[in-house]
Write a protein that holds these residues in place. Sequence first.
Motif, PDB file in Angstrom:
ATOM      1  N   ALA A  12       0.845  -1.212   0.000  1.00 15.30           N
ATOM      2  CA  ALA A  12       0.000   0.000   0.000  1.00 15.30           C
ATOM      3  C   ALA A  12       0.859   1.231   0.000  1.00 15.30           C
ATOM      4  N   ALA A  13       1.977   1.174   0.800  1.00 22.66           N
ATOM      5  CA  ALA A  13       2.881   2.333   0.836  1.00 22.66           C
ATOM      6  C   ALA A  13       3.481   2.562  -0.531  1.00 22.66           C
ATOM      7  N   LEU A  15       2.252   1.748  -3.410  1.00 21.06           N
ATOM      8  CA  LEU A  15       1.217   2.239  -4.322  1.00 21.06           C
ATOM      9  C   LEU A  15       0.985   3.704  -4.096  1.00 21.06           C
ATOM     10  N   SER A  16       0.929   4.126  -2.880  1.00 21.34           N
ATOM     11  CA  SER A  16       0.688   5.546  -2.609  1.00 21.34           C
ATOM     12  C   SER A  16       1.860   6.388  -3.066  1.00 21.34           C
ATOM     13  N   VAL A  17       3.105   5.845  -2.774  1.00 16.56           N
ATOM     14  CA  VAL A  17       4.300   6.597  -3.239  1.00 16.56           C
ATOM     15  C   VAL A  17       4.297   6.685  -4.751  1.00 16.56           C
ATOM     16  N   TYR A  19       1.767   6.524  -6.684  1.00 19.59           N
ATOM     17  CA  TYR A  19       0.693   7.428  -7.124  1.00 19.59           C
ATOM     18  C   TYR A  19       1.141   8.863  -7.094  1.00 19.59           C
ATOM     19  N   PHE A  20       1.802   9.213  -5.887  1.00 16.75           N
ATOM     20  CA  PHE A  20       2.246  10.600  -5.747  1.00 16.75           C
ATOM     21  C   PHE A  20       3.329  10.930  -6.751  1.00 16.75           C
ATOM     22  N   ARG A  22       3.783   9.489  -9.668  1.00 17.52           N
ATOM     23  CA  ARG A  22       3.148   9.542 -11.000  1.00 17.52           C
ATOM     24  C   ARG A  22       2.380  10.828 -11.154  1.00 17.52           C
ATOM     25  N   LYS A  23       1.709  11.306 -10.090  1.00 18.10           N
ATOM     26  CA  LYS A  23       0.951  12.556 -10.154  1.00 18.10           C
ATOM     27  C   LYS A  23       1.873  13.729 -10.366  1.00 18.10           C
TER      28      LYS A  23
END
Length: 517
Positions: A12-13, A15-17, A19-20, A22-23
């Motif tokens: 999950a960590a 994925l969130s990293v 995501y950020f 990639r954003k």
Amino acid sequence: MLNIILFIVIAAAGLSVGYFLRKNMAEKKLQDAETQAKQIIEQAKKEIQDRRREAELEAKDLLYRMRQDFERETKDRRQEIAGLEKRLGQKEENIERRHDLLVTKEKEIDSKLENVRKQEESVKAKETQLYSLIAEEKDRLQKISSLSAEEAKQILLNRLNEELSTEKAILIKREEEELKGVAEKKAKEIISLAIQKCAAENSVESTVSVVTLPNDEMKGRVIGREGRNIRAFEMATGVDVIIDDTPEAVTLSCFDTVRREVARMALEKLISDGRIHPGRIEEVVEKAKKEVDEKIREEGERAAFEAGVNSLHPELIKLLGRLKYRSSFGQNALQHSKEVSFLFGAMSSELGLDSKLGRRIGLLHDIGKAVDHQVEGTHAKIGAELARKYNESPAVIEAIEAHHEEAEPRSMYAVLAIAADAISAARPGARRETLETYIKRLEKLESIANVFKGVEKSFAIQAGREIRVIVQPEKISDPEAVNMARDIRKKIEEGMEYPGQIKVTVIREMRAIEYAK
């Protein structure tokens, strides 16, 4: 279990990293894209402004050039219009001058017409006066001469007719002399050349043939017992056998030369063989006839070959060969035909005509003589019919028919046929005639000339080839002498038959004689 939870937490960590991250990357790319888009837009705006400036410059340049062209065309048009205006002005001036001239000429013409009218009136008045004077003079002349107007007119016409006849005779004589000078010179050249090229022998034919015998005893064998051999021979051949006191000779007499030749050949064979009796005579005569027929064909072929004439019908060749045994006034007909052929060819060549056709006409011109004793009519007419029968050309037929002027000559070939035939027949020694016939012809020639008024004497000379007529000068004038020569020529042509041509010479001589005492 703890590991699984840990794995889930880590995932999950992550994925969130991710995501950020990639954003952030997407935002950065978006910013970069916006920045790039702004640059492109600015660059495009700049290019548009540059293109607009270039278009404005090009438009201004095009407008400038169009303005220059328009000004140049306008200037040229103005110059053309100025030139046209100038020419129109000149034409207007010319028209005005012409108008002035026309007005002046009209005035002159009107004045001239007025003068002409006055002159016409004057002429009419003078004509009226003249007619009245002529009428008065006519009346006076009629009273003085005791003649009517018609009688006086007839006398005047008769005088004019006499004067015109004299003038016509003078003109005819002058033209004839000029034409004769040229024509005689040319004709003499052509005829002399033709005669030089043709050297023919003179031949004399007779109506009898003499057969030589080896001895006088042979005469008895020819006669046979009680004359049976001679009778059989005469019946088989159609000739007369004359046995007289002439030593070692027998005479065969017949007008048909072919028969006489058959008889001569047959008799010579009988004499050389020695067997003479009626049966043998008939056999030998038949053989002689075949030999003569073959000889006739050979003579015809030889004549055609010598004259250079090809493609003759076999029957015409046979008829030519028969001319070998035909004579006219003592002249051999075949020899005469060959001579005429040579003369005709030479004269045709000199005149630029077809010499081959000329030789053909000359060779065939007397072909009618081969059968004229069997067919009614003149040999010229018979010859023309034979030529027509055996498909000769129209020129050949016409010349044969006209060579004795029994038909009107309509071509140069017909005229040359007459001339060549006359030259061959008129050669010295070519023909012979009896003394009695010769004297009668001369007397008839002189009598024709003596009939005319004003003839003092006439003389037939050159063996009847010329007639000289001496006229009385006080009765016949020079123009009348010309007319008399023509009339005598016509009279001779109408009333006589003669070979060749006859020259007519009218002599008018004026002598002035004085005696000094």
